[in-house]
Write a protein that holds these residues in place. Structure first.
Motif, mmCIF file in Angstrom:
data_model
loop_
_atom_site.group_PDB
_atom_site.id
_atom_site.type_symbol
_atom_site.label_atom_id
_atom_site.label_comp_id
_atom_site.label_asym_id
_atom_site.label_seq_id
_atom_site.Cartn_x
_atom_site.Cartn_y
_atom_site.Cartn_z
ATOM 1 N N TYR A 193 0.836 -1.199 0.000
ATOM 2 C CA TYR A 193 0.000 0.000 0.000
ATOM 3 C C TYR A 193 0.872 1.251 0.000
ATOM 4 N N LYS A 194 1.923 1.260 0.794
ATOM 5 C CA LYS A 194 2.816 2.422 0.864
ATOM 6 C C LYS A 194 3.461 2.699 -0.492
ATOM 7 N N VAL A 195 3.864 1.624 -1.177
ATOM 8 C CA VAL A 195 4.449 1.792 -2.505
ATOM 9 C C VAL A 195 3.421 2.374 -3.471
ATOM 10 N N ALA A 196 2.200 1.840 -3.429
ATOM 11 C CA ALA A 196 1.143 2.332 -4.311
ATOM 12 C C ALA A 196 0.849 3.810 -4.058
ATOM 13 N N ARG A 197 0.866 4.217 -2.789
ATOM 14 C CA ARG A 197 0.573 5.615 -2.454
ATOM 15 C C ARG A 197 1.672 6.550 -2.940
ATOM 16 N N ASN A 198 2.863 6.032 -3.098
ATOM 17 C CA ASN A 198 3.957 6.858 -3.601
ATOM 18 C C ASN A 198 3.994 6.901 -5.125
ATOM 19 N N LYS A 199 3.112 6.102 -5.756
ATOM 20 C CA LYS A 199 3.113 6.039 -7.224
ATOM 21 C C LYS A 199 1.724 6.304 -7.786
ATOM 22 N N ALA A 200 0.994 5.241 -8.104
ATOM 23 C CA ALA A 200 -0.240 5.396 -8.884
ATOM 24 C C ALA A 200 -1.474 5.749 -8.060
ATOM 25 N N LEU A 201 -1.465 5.427 -6.755
ATOM 26 C CA LEU A 201 -2.615 5.746 -5.917
ATOM 27 C C LEU A 201 -2.426 7.155 -5.346
ATOM 28 N N LYS A 202 -3.157 8.111 -5.916
ATOM 29 C CA LYS A 202 -2.850 9.513 -5.661
ATOM 30 C C LYS A 202 -3.467 10.080 -4.392
ATOM 31 N N GLY A 203 -4.576 9.526 -3.933
ATOM 32 C CA GLY A 203 -5.190 10.149 -2.777
ATOM 33 C C GLY A 203 -6.149 9.249 -2.036
ATOM 34 N N VAL A 204 -6.504 9.685 -0.831
ATOM 35 C CA VAL A 204 -7.477 8.993 0.003
ATOM 36 C C VAL A 204 -8.509 10.011 0.460
ATOM 37 N N LYS A 205 -9.780 9.655 0.293
ATOM 38 C CA LYS A 205 -10.873 10.529 0.691
ATOM 39 C C LYS A 205 -11.775 9.781 1.655
ATOM 40 N N VAL A 206 -12.274 10.466 2.681
ATOM 41 C CA VAL A 206 -13.195 9.875 3.644
ATOM 42 C C VAL A 206 -14.466 10.706 3.694
ATOM 43 N N THR A 207 -15.601 10.010 3.724
ATOM 44 C CA THR A 207 -16.896 10.659 3.936
ATOM 45 C C THR A 207 -17.587 9.973 5.102
ATOM 46 N N LYS A 208 -17.895 10.734 6.152
ATOM 47 C CA LYS A 208 -18.624 10.197 7.303
ATOM 48 C C LYS A 208 -20.122 10.146 6.989
ATOM 49 N N VAL A 209 -20.770 9.070 7.397
ATOM 50 C CA VAL A 209 -22.225 8.965 7.268
ATOM 51 C C VAL A 209 -22.766 8.269 8.507
#
Length: 509
Positions: free
Chosen positions: A450-466
């Motif tokens: 996951y850390k490798v992906a976040r440094n490359k192709a996975l650009k962001g993380v978004k959270v929505t509370k419901v």
């Protein structure tokens, strides 16, 4: 002194003392031989040469070599459509009296899984094993005189083309032995109510009439039922209604995500015992209090195989590649996720049940459920299993002193770049961005891929509370409330778009 309870407890303890631990590998060899012998003259057994396999010195190896593995759709298209149509001796001798309806967590259309009389008997025997294991949990004699609330699907099974259909919990409850009926709640009349909300309302109305000592059911639906009873009677916790409640048996879903929110409904902790009852059979149960792991039932009509849950064996849609190698019980290891494959006395052959498990104790054959094959998120190499998602969320819960019992997410594209968008069911006051940063960091710390992906192709993380209740409403709208229905944790982009529309419309209303 509770005389009846003492007698029952003493009988259980005596039975446990006289029972010897099964040799799990030998037990599995016997189960496979029994399955092959009994089904050798079926259409399936003839096609795949069961009689020849039985003559082999390496039955398990030849079985895996000669018989392909199947998901539901493959088994239905090639074989089970004939069983459902009423043909006999297709994948198991005769024809089944029941079909378990299961839409799983991925689709609206119900699957129809054969449930034979042999399977009903296997489930009954597994239930007895679980009851016998209660002697290990240091429960008082009075517990064995209390009533049991079994919150499953409706027992009002539907008759169709000469057989009965319903969810496995409803089928099981409709076959409880006569001597157990006095302990079983909410009782046959209420259990037959098909509408979930109406059934729970009736339970709330009658709750004070019962002396419940144990609960059994899926955690998310059990929480909703308990909250309804609490609200209806205007009390602070469920022990004010059921003061003798001491045990909760969950089923087929990891309890850890619900632990904090569940305990808020209690006056004091109770004993939680995990079980693994799927539409395809009773697979495992928790035998001892020192662990929350469950023991595979290796001597009771189900033969197990395991495929290492690794990206090279999994297709992008979460299905298993046909050349994925399977191993048997003596070769499994701890700290490794496996795709579970089963063959059963319901004519289920090398069937990909859809769950992933890990072994915590190989010698005892003890496991934990770690997720679903279709909930493995590997877009751009992030390699996130549900187990890893749950672990990260438990860290976030601790950091913000909150509960997050429900979640779902998808890999979405913004301007051509991939992001992970999480929806969290929580009441925390922490804002979405703060939660996203904390969740992202927990996943980076724990997972190299996951850390490798976040440094490359996975650009962001978004959270929505419901609000948490939105997840139950979604499950109800997609399939049906209660019973074996479980929330899908990872969605496709198309399904996620439907989810976001649903959330928007629900909140605005």
């Amino acid at each position: 002194m509770e005389i009846i309870g003492s007698i029952i407890k003493g009988a259980i303890e005596l039975k446990g003392a006289l029972s010897s631990e099964a040799n799990h590998i030998e037990a599995q060899e016997k189960v496979l031989s029994h399955l092959l012998k009994k089904a050798s003259n079926t259409e399936f057994g003839k096609k795949y040469g069961f009689e020849l396999i039985l003559q082999s010195d390496e039955i398990r190896e030849d079985f895996a070599k000669e018989v392909p593995h199947f998901d539901y759709h493959q088994l239905y298209d090639e074989w089970w459509h004939r069983v459902i149509a009423g043909e006999e001796n297709i994948t198991w001798p005769g024809s089944p009296d029941y079909f378990a309806l299961s839409s799983g967590t991925t689709g609206k259309k119900s699957k129809r899984i054969p449930v034979t009389n042999d399977m009903i008997e296997a489930i009954r025997k597994a239930g007895i094993k679980q009851v016998e294991a209660l002697s290990n949990f240091d429960l008082p004699a009075s517990f064995f005189e209390k009533e049991i609330m079994m919150l499953g699907s409706s027992t009002d099974l539907v008759e169709r083309d000469g057989h009965l259909e319903g969810e496995i919990s409803g089928i099981s409850a409709s076959n409880i032995p006569f001597w157990f009926e006095g302990y079983y709640k909410p009782g046959k009349k209420i259990a037959q109510i098909d509408d979930w909300d109406t059934r729970v309302q009736r339970i709330a109305e009658r709750a004070k009439d019962w002396d419940i000592g144990a609960l059994s059911g899926i955690p998310s639906w059990m929480e909703l039922m308990l909250q309804k009873v609490i609200d209806y009677h205007n009390v602070e916790n469920i022990h004010q209604i059921w003061p003798n409640l001491q045990v909760y048996t969950s089923g087929g879903v990891a309890f850890a995500p619900y632990e904090k929110s569940f305990n808020k409904l209690l006056a004091h902790p109770i004993t939680v015992i995990d079980t693994y009852l799927a539409s395809e059979g009773f697979i495992a149960y928790q035998e001892r209090p020192e662990t929350d792991a469950m023991k595979l039932i290796t001597d009771n009509g189900i033969y197990f195989e395991f495929v290492p849950f690794q990206p090279e064996y999994i297709n992008q849609d979460g299905s298993l590649k046909q050349d994925a190698p399977s191993i048997t019980l003596e070769r499994v290891e701890t700290n490794q996720d496996y795709v579970l494959i089963i063959s059963t006395v319901s004519g289920t052959w090398r069937y990909i049940i859809g769950d992933t498990i890990e072994f915590t104790d190989v010698e005892r054959a003890e496991i934990r459920i770690t997720g679903r094959t279709k909930f493995f998120l590997n877009v751009v190499g992030s390699q996130l299993s549900v187990n890893k998602m749950n672990a990260a969320l438990r860290e976030v819960e601790e950091k913000f002193n909150t509960e997050i019992p429900e979640f779902t997410l998808a890999a979405t594209r913004i301007d051509g770049e991939f992001n992970h968008h999480w929806y969290l069911g929580t009441e925390t006051t922490a804002d979405n961005q703060t939660l996203a940063e904390a969740l992202d960091q927990s996943l980076k710390n724990a997972n190299k891929n996951y850390k490798v992906a976040r440094n490359k192709a996975l650009k962001g993380v978004k959270v929505t509370k419901v609000p948490v209740e939105i997840f139950a409403e979604w499950s109800g709208g997609q399939k049906k409330k209660g019973g074996q229905v479980k929330m899908e944790r990872v969605m496709s982009e198309e399904k996620f778009s439907e989810w976001e529309t649903f959330v928007s419309e629900t909140i605005s209303n």
